[in-house]
Scaffold this motif. Sequence first.
Motif, short mmCIF file in Angstrom:
data_model
loop_
_atom_site.label_atom_id
_atom_site.label_comp_id
_atom_site.label_asym_id
_atom_site.label_seq_id
_atom_site.Cartn_x
_atom_site.Cartn_y
_atom_site.Cartn_z
N ASP A 58 48.97 50.56 24.31
CA ASP A 58 49.92 51.66 24.19
C ASP A 58 51.06 51.54 25.21
O ASP A 58 51.44 52.52 25.85
CB ASP A 58 49.21 53.00 24.33
CG ASP A 58 50.08 54.17 23.85
OD1 ASP A 58 50.98 53.94 23.02
OD2 ASP A 58 49.86 55.30 24.33
N GLY A 59 51.58 50.33 25.36
CA GLY A 59 52.71 50.11 26.26
C GLY A 59 52.35 50.07 27.73
O GLY A 59 53.23 50.15 28.59
N LYS A 60 51.05 49.94 28.04
CA LYS A 60 50.60 49.85 29.43
C LYS A 60 49.77 48.58 29.61
O LYS A 60 48.89 48.29 28.79
CB LYS A 60 49.77 51.07 29.82
CG LYS A 60 50.51 52.39 29.71
CD LYS A 60 49.67 53.56 30.18
CE LYS A 60 48.54 53.90 29.22
NZ LYS A 60 49.01 54.54 27.98
N VAL A 61 50.07 47.83 30.67
CA VAL A 61 49.25 46.66 30.99
C VAL A 61 47.97 47.16 31.65
O VAL A 61 48.00 47.84 32.67
CB VAL A 61 50.01 45.70 31.92
CG1 VAL A 61 49.12 44.52 32.29
CG2 VAL A 61 51.29 45.21 31.26
N TYR A 62 46.84 46.79 31.06
CA TYR A 62 45.54 47.36 31.45
C TYR A 62 44.69 46.32 32.16
O TYR A 62 44.49 45.22 31.67
CB TYR A 62 44.83 47.86 30.19
CG TYR A 62 43.43 48.38 30.41
CD1 TYR A 62 43.17 49.36 31.37
CD2 TYR A 62 42.37 47.91 29.65
CE1 TYR A 62 41.88 49.85 31.56
CE2 TYR A 62 41.09 48.40 29.82
CZ TYR A 62 40.85 49.37 30.78
OH TYR A 62 39.58 49.85 30.96
N ARG A 63 44.24 46.66 33.37
CA ARG A 63 43.27 45.90 34.15
C ARG A 63 43.77 44.52 34.55
O ARG A 63 42.98 43.57 34.69
CB ARG A 63 41.92 45.78 33.43
CG ARG A 63 41.30 47.09 33.03
CD ARG A 63 39.83 46.95 32.72
NE ARG A 63 39.03 46.98 33.95
CZ ARG A 63 37.77 46.55 34.02
NH1 ARG A 63 37.19 46.01 32.97
NH2 ARG A 63 37.11 46.63 35.16
N LEU A 64 45.07 44.38 34.76
CA LEU A 64 45.59 43.09 35.20
C LEU A 64 45.02 42.70 36.56
O LEU A 64 44.70 41.53 36.80
CB LEU A 64 47.12 43.13 35.26
CG LEU A 64 47.81 41.87 35.77
CD1 LEU A 64 47.47 40.66 34.91
CD2 LEU A 64 49.34 42.07 35.81
N GLY A 65 44.87 43.66 37.46
CA GLY A 65 44.42 43.35 38.82
C GLY A 65 43.08 42.67 38.87
O GLY A 65 42.90 41.65 39.55
N ILE A 66 42.09 43.18 38.13
CA ILE A 66 40.75 42.60 38.18
C ILE A 66 40.72 41.22 37.53
O ILE A 66 39.97 40.33 37.95
CB ILE A 66 39.72 43.55 37.52
CG1 ILE A 66 38.29 43.12 37.86
CG2 ILE A 66 39.92 43.63 35.99
CD1 ILE A 66 37.24 44.14 37.43
N THR A 258 44.88 56.05 33.36
CA THR A 258 46.04 55.70 34.19
C THR A 258 45.67 54.88 35.42
O THR A 258 46.53 54.26 36.03
CB THR A 258 46.77 56.97 34.65
OG1 THR A 258 45.85 57.79 35.40
CG2 THR A 258 47.33 57.76 33.47
N GLU A 259 44.40 54.85 35.80
CA GLU A 259 44.01 54.28 37.09
C GLU A 259 44.20 52.77 37.17
O GLU A 259 44.50 52.24 38.24
CB GLU A 259 42.55 54.63 37.38
CG GLU A 259 42.31 56.11 37.62
CD GLU A 259 40.87 56.41 37.99
OE1 GLU A 259 40.07 55.45 38.08
OE2 GLU A 259 40.55 57.59 38.18
N GLU A 260 44.00 52.05 36.08
CA GLU A 260 44.10 50.59 36.10
C GLU A 260 45.23 50.11 35.19
O GLU A 260 45.14 49.04 34.60
CB GLU A 260 42.77 49.97 35.65
CG GLU A 260 41.59 50.32 36.54
CD GLU A 260 40.28 49.74 36.04
OE1 GLU A 260 39.86 48.69 36.54
OE2 GLU A 260 39.68 50.36 35.12
N HIS A 261 46.28 50.88 35.12
CA HIS A 261 47.35 50.64 34.16
C HIS A 261 48.70 50.45 34.87
O HIS A 261 48.93 51.05 35.92
CB HIS A 261 47.47 51.79 33.18
CG HIS A 261 46.24 52.05 32.37
ND1 HIS A 261 45.07 52.52 32.93
CD2 HIS A 261 45.98 51.91 31.04
CE1 HIS A 261 44.16 52.67 31.99
NE2 HIS A 261 44.69 52.30 30.84
N ILE A 262 49.55 49.66 34.24
CA ILE A 262 50.95 49.55 34.66
C ILE A 262 51.80 49.98 33.48
O ILE A 262 51.80 49.32 32.42
CB ILE A 262 51.33 48.12 35.06
CG1 ILE A 262 50.40 47.61 36.20
CG2 ILE A 262 52.79 48.04 35.49
CD1 ILE A 262 50.59 46.13 36.52
N GLN A 263 52.51 51.09 33.61
CA GLN A 263 53.35 51.60 32.53
C GLN A 263 54.61 50.75 32.41
O GLN A 263 55.31 50.51 33.40
CB GLN A 263 53.73 53.06 32.79
CG GLN A 263 54.63 53.66 31.73
CD GLN A 263 53.92 53.82 30.38
OE1 GLN A 263 52.90 54.50 30.29
NE2 GLN A 263 54.47 53.20 29.34
#
Length: 266
Positions: A58-66, A258-263
Motif C-alpha cells: 500500500d505504498g509503504k516499504v515494509y520491513r526493509l531494515g530486518i 506503521t512501525e516497520e514501514h517507510i511511507q
Amino acid sequence: QKSKAARLRRSPEGHFIKAMYSSLVDSIITDPEMMVIPLDDHSIVRGHAVFDTCTLADGKVYRLGIHLDRLFKSAKLAKLKLPFGDSEEENRSRITDIVCQTCVASGLKDAGVRFFLTAGPGNFGFTTAGCEPAFYVSVLTAEKVAEAKGIGEALVPETEEDKVFITPPFDGILAGTTVRKAMELAKKHLMGEALKEVRQEILHKDQLFAAQEVIMFCGDLGVFPVTTLDGCTIASGEVGPVGKELKRLIWQVAFEGTEEHIQLTY
C-alpha cells in the motif's frame, strides 16, 4: 526488437519487473530491454552473490531494515565488498534510498522487492581481483511474487490438548523474517485459548502427520497452511484457526501498521 519479441513470447501480458536499479550505472531503469547485468558479473561467473527481499504494501516499504540486517550478515559471510563505501551504516542509508526510489519509479503500490549484492563484473577467473562490487534492485508485480512464493519454515501446533506452536531452531537454517514475525504475533495475540506455548525445537517429519495444523511462511506476507503431505491428510484436511488468524494478523500489520514501514511519496 528481437529481445522485445522474445520477452513477449515468454510474457505476453507484459514484463513483471517494473523497475530495476543498477549500481554500475547508478540509475533506475524502467525499459525491460535495458534491465541487464554484465555476463562477467561474478553472480554468473562463480555464483558469488547474496540477495534478500522486502515488500511494498500500500505504498509503504515494509520491513526493509530486518532484511538489510540479514543482507549485511550474508555479505560478510560470503566475503563480499560493500558497494557504497566501507561502512555498513553508509551502505544501509544509500541502499534504503535506492530501494525507495526504485519502488516509486515502478509506479506500483503493492509489489515484491528483491535486491542483490554481487562481487560484480571484472573477469572470468576464480578470484574477484579487478571486480567492481555491484548492487541491483528489482521491483516485481504482486502477481509474480505470489507465483514465486516457495516453501518456508514449517510450524506445528501439536495435539488439540497441547496447543503448542513449534518451529525448528535457527541453527544451520535460515532465520526467516516471516516466521519470526509469526512467532511474535502468536505470543502477543494467540496465547490462551488458541495456544498454550510458542517454542523452538528440532522437528521430525512424523510429527507433521500428527499435528493439528502445519503452516509454512515466507516472503513477509506468505502464510501457507498445509492440508496434505505426501498424499496424507493433515488433521481434518481443512485450514485451521491458527493459520487463518496468523495470516490475518500478518497482512494487517503489513498493510495497516506503521512501525516497520517507510511511507513513499509518488
